[in-house]
Design an enzyme around this catalytic site. Structure first.
Site, PDB file in Angstrom:
ATOM      1  N   PRO A   2      -9.949  -1.245 -23.998  1.00 51.25           N
ATOM      2  CG  PRO A   2     -10.522   0.151 -22.244  1.00 51.25           C
ATOM      3  CD  PRO A   2      -9.345  -0.425 -22.934  1.00 51.25           C
ATOM      4  CD  GLU A   3     -11.567  -2.379 -30.169  1.00 53.14           C
ATOM      5  OE1 GLU A   3     -12.154  -1.986 -31.192  1.00 53.14           O
ATOM      6  OE2 GLU A   3     -11.118  -3.527 -30.046  1.00 53.14           O
ATOM      7  CG  HIS A  92      -2.503  -5.499 -11.540  1.00 55.03           C
ATOM      8  ND1 HIS A  92      -1.194  -5.925 -11.496  1.00 55.03           N
ATOM      9  CD2 HIS A  92      -3.247  -6.630 -11.628  1.00 55.03           C
ATOM     10  CE1 HIS A  92      -1.143  -7.245 -11.582  1.00 55.03           C
ATOM     11  NE2 HIS A  92      -2.386  -7.697 -11.648  1.00 55.03           N
ATOM     12  NE  ARG A 111       0.273  -5.727 -22.035  1.00 57.81           N
ATOM     13  CZ  ARG A 111       0.161  -6.051 -23.318  1.00 57.81           C
ATOM     14  NH1 ARG A 111      -1.002  -6.449 -23.785  1.00 57.81           N
ATOM     15  NH2 ARG A 111       1.192  -5.965 -24.113  1.00 57.81           N
TER      16      ARG A 111
END
Length: 280
Positions: A2-3, A92, A111
């Site tokens: 996300p930006e 996750h 990740r």
DNA sequence: CACGAGACCTGTTCGC
DNA sequence: TGCGAACAGGTCTCGT
């Protein structure tokens, strides 16, 4: 992942859904997700606190709790989910906050790059960040002055969170294209009118993306629409939406970089060429 | 000061 | 079909 526009959208959703939520317990499933404090202390300290405020600074999510701040950075693949108890945790899941009433807040992050801080004072953490691109105090002139203070490639400078807080790979590429500036242009050589164009482009792109609730490619971040409005990012080989020249992909600062060689020349194009092609 | 390489991680897509 | 390489929305640290 996300930006700024995605984080802004996440904050708005959290503001609508979890203000006042009372945290009854916490569970850490991946130790390194917790930047500070250690899991045991984290759990003891967060229990009993409730969510008072939700804010964003750059790409950081700031939850103002009763006594502390819960600061979250989602990095590449993090997402925050609110849900009712299910028999099993989704894949996750790295952090679980149990909320009074049976809801829970999950941090899911394939990740494992995402980080969470629980701190009484986030000032030190946020101090290195540059200005907010949409802050009215960041004028075009001030932006130009900041650009001139460095001798770096525009792409890497705009990705630098200490220069400007919130831009990431997508919105840097989109902003540079909209401004007609090559990603490798030297920041110190950008003229006043180019700087103003870039400043305006960044703000237009971010505002449009926020209106679209951000950009969604896959399950990592959902609900956004801005992917339909991308002009260069992820469009290598496809025709430029302005001039039909194929979009190129290269690497700048180890990041995939997309640009139009015609609309974003490295050498200053002769004015006549650019004008005739870009005017309707 | 500016920049590239490597690290941190897993999942998906691409090319042979 | 299978398998390794390349790639991914981010950031930090180290060496030149």
């Amino acid at each position: 992942m996300p930006e700024l526009p995605e984080v802004e959208t996440i904050c708005r959703r959290l503001r609508a859904s979890c203000l006042g939520a009372h945290i009854t317990d916490a569970r850490v499933l991946w130790r390194r997700t917790l930047a500070t404090p250690a899991p045991q202390r984290f759990r003891a300290r967060i229990r009993g606190q409730s969510v008072r405020t939700v804010d964003r600074r750059g790409k950081f999510v700031l939850l103002g709790l009763s006594r502390d701040w819960l600061v979250i950075h989602l990095r590449m693949s993090g997402r925050i989910c609110l849900e009712r108890n299910r028999p099993t945790l989704p894949a996750h899941t790295r952090l679980v906050l149990r909320l009074r009433g049976g809801q829970r807040m999950l941090l899911r992050d394939p990740r494992k790059f995402g980080r969470v801080w629980l701190t009484s004072d986030p000032a030190e953490l946020l101090a290195p960040l540059g200005p907010e691109p949409l802050d009215a105090r960041l004028t075009a002139d001030a932006f130009h002055a900041r650009l001139s203070g460095h001798r770096r490639q525009l792409k890497t400078l705009l990705l630098d969170q200490t220069f400007l807080a919130g831009l990431g790979n997508i919105y840097v590429d989109e902003s540079l294209h909209r401004a007609g500036l090559h990603p490798r242009r030297r920041s110190s050589a950008v003229t006043g009118s180019e700087a103003r164009r870039l400043w305006r482009s960044i703000r237009q792109v971010l505002r449009a993306a926020i209106r679209c609730n951000g950009t969604s490619f896959d399950a990592v971040y959902g609900g956004g629409d801005f992917q339909r409005c991308l002009w260069v990012y992820g469009r290598a080989g496809q025709p430029c939406r302005r001039c039909r020249t194929p979009i190129l992909r290269t690497v700048v600062g180890q990041r995939g970089t997309h640009y139009c060689p015609h609309c974003q020349p490295l050498a200053p194009a002769r004015a006549t060429q650019r004008r005739t092609r870009s005017q309707p």
